[in-house]
Design an enzyme around this catalytic site. Structure first.
Site, short mmCIF file in Angstrom:
data_model
loop_
_atom_site.label_atom_id
_atom_site.label_comp_id
_atom_site.label_asym_id
_atom_site.label_seq_id
_atom_site.Cartn_x
_atom_site.Cartn_y
_atom_site.Cartn_z
N LYS A 201 -13.65 -1.00 5.73
CA LYS A 201 -14.21 -1.79 4.63
C LYS A 201 -15.24 -2.79 5.12
O LYS A 201 -16.32 -2.91 4.55
CB LYS A 201 -13.08 -2.53 3.89
CG LYS A 201 -12.33 -1.67 2.91
CD LYS A 201 -11.29 -0.81 3.55
CE LYS A 201 -10.55 0.03 2.51
NZ LYS A 201 -9.57 0.91 3.13
N TRP B 81 0.87 -1.19 0.00
CA TRP B 81 0.00 0.00 0.00
C TRP B 81 0.90 1.24 0.00
O TRP B 81 1.83 1.31 0.83
CB TRP B 81 -0.87 -0.05 1.26
CG TRP B 81 -1.83 1.09 1.43
CD1 TRP B 81 -2.69 1.59 0.50
CD2 TRP B 81 -2.03 1.85 2.62
NE1 TRP B 81 -3.43 2.61 1.05
CE2 TRP B 81 -3.03 2.80 2.35
CE3 TRP B 81 -1.47 1.83 3.90
CZ2 TRP B 81 -3.48 3.72 3.30
CZ3 TRP B 81 -1.91 2.73 4.84
CH2 TRP B 81 -2.91 3.66 4.54
N ASP C 272 -1.09 -5.79 9.29
CA ASP C 272 -2.07 -4.79 8.86
C ASP C 272 -3.31 -5.56 8.40
O ASP C 272 -3.25 -6.35 7.45
CB ASP C 272 -1.49 -3.95 7.71
CG ASP C 272 -2.42 -2.78 7.36
OD1 ASP C 272 -3.49 -2.65 8.00
OD2 ASP C 272 -2.07 -2.00 6.45
N ALA D 247 -7.01 -4.97 7.18
CA ALA D 247 -8.00 -3.96 6.76
C ALA D 247 -9.14 -4.55 5.94
O ALA D 247 -10.13 -3.87 5.69
CB ALA D 247 -7.30 -2.87 5.95
#
Ligand code: LMR
Length: 392
Positions: free
Chosen positions: A245, A129, A210, A212
């Site tokens: 999300k 990212w 991470d 997400a």
């Protein structure tokens, strides 16, 4: 004084939002920033979220400060959801803090790493990212990179990743994508997670996961396999969690950082450091989204409804991926691998020039890297997208 400043380029991903909005062509396709869209092209609010918000409006009695750690019950419920059995057995080992989005969790986690990692070093697999490296660098960490994914062959470079981790020094931090890798959708297999856990353990490395997109890949439980495996095996772990999300709460900026330590005394001290970092950065996190998630996760009926809606999102992303993969070769791109990849993103082997051509001539918007937000594509748009690729 301000005359000395030089203009900074707009964030490459966020800049796409503006470019797309300004494009008058009705046939335009938005495969840019990672936001889910339904077949009508809307980013709907989950019905479970709407119901929780209705209750919140009726029941909330005060908007007084929560304190730098945020909503403690939210943190407990989310921790239980993410870490499962490890949380149930050892919740006391975790220091946690509610943060403004997953990005806030990454930044607070990076501040903590600067305090505890001997060489202030973190390893990051590429591509990643685009905000990961800037966040870690801004917090004063040295970022070392290693290959993770080869876009041309659409393959995870697992041997190269393992070789790099073998060179890491004891105590170094290692960024890992929990699931639905951003930007490639290429996830580690359970065997690969096992091998990663082995090397982290053997070399005394500190993982920073991470998380997400859990729930958008193979389903919530399967997507949490890697982080739960690490939590069950290792003595230390950081995890940045985003609710953007999987609860559709993008603009409410809801996330959390969990730091698994060796025991409850260390956890308490670690929590005090997290609170200090939050206090000096933004003082206290926003409440609304965390209260919504708390209400959903603490109510069996609402939680079931949310899971059903999340499963629908996951199934739709799967259907779009299958629809793309069925086209096989489309111009310069073999779409077959997209069918195997997970979550919102895939990165197509397109040059920057080809991406610009698609934007200029076909009103198809994607990141310059060739990353597409699969979840932004309507099933009804697949043919038009494939046709655009064939035109290259
Ligand atoms: C993305 O990668 O598109 C999302 O995570 C949104 C963002 O903040 O970049």
């Amino acid at each position: 004084m301000f005359e000395t400043l030089e203009a900074q380029p707009a964030d490459a991903l966020l800049g796409l939002i503006k470019l797309f909005a300004e494009d008058p062509r009705p046939s335009k396709l938005d495969l840019g920033v990672g936001v889910y869209k339904d077949e009508a092209g809307r980013t709907p609010i989950f019905a479970a979220v709407k119901e929780a918000e209705r209750r919140l409006l009726e029941e909330q009695e005060s908007k007084s400060y929560l304190g730098p750690s945020g909503d403690v019950r939210f943190l407990e419920l989310l921790g239980d959801m993410v870490f499962g059995d490890v949380w149930k057995a050892q919740a006391g080992r975790f220091a946690s803090i509610q943060t403004p989005g997953g990005s806030g969790a990454l930044r607070i986690g990076a501040e903590l790493l600067r305090e505890v990692v001997p060489n202030r070093r973190i390893w990051v697999g590429l591509p990643t990212w685009p905000n990961h490296v800037p966040i870690f660098s801004a917090a004063g960490l040295e970022v070392r990179t290693h290959p993770f994914f080869d876009v041309a062959s659409q393959a995870v470079q697992f041997d190269a990743m393992m070789a790099a981790l073998q060179t890491a020094e004891k105590g170094d931090a290692v960024l890992l994508h929990g699931c639905c890798h951003n930007p490639t959708g290429a996830d580690l297999s359970p065997e690969q997670w096992q091998a990663v856990a082995d090397v982290l353990e053997a070399r005394g490395l500190l993982p920073f996961v991470d998380l997400a997109y859990h729930g958008l890949g193979d389903g919530l439980e399967a997507d949490l396999h890697g982080v739960r495996l690490l939590a069950g095996r290792l003595g230390g772990l950081l995890t940045a969690v985003s609710c953007s999300k999987n609860f559709g709460l993008y603009r409410d900026r809801i996330g959390a950082l969990y730091v698994m330590t060796g025991n409850s005394d260390t956890a308490a001290i670690t929590a005090s450091h997290l609170a200090c970092h939050a206090r000096t950065a933004y003082s206290m996190p926003p409440d609304h989204g965390a209260a919504v998630v708390r209400l959903i996760l603490s109510d069996a009926k609402l939680a079931r409804q949310w899971r059903t809606e999340l499963d629908e999102v996951q199934a739709r992303i799967g259907a779009i991926r299958a629809g793309l993969a069925a086209h096989g070769q489309a111009g310069p791109v073999d779409l077959t691998a997209v069918g195997q990849q997970k979550g919102m993103f895939s990165t197509l082997p397109l040059s920057r020039e080809q991406v610009q051509t698609l934007r200029a001539e076909r009103a198809v918007y994607m990141a310059d890297s060739g990353r597409i937000n699969v979840a932004g594509l309507r099933l009804g748009d697949i043919d038009a997208f494939v046709e655009a690729l064939r035109s290259l």
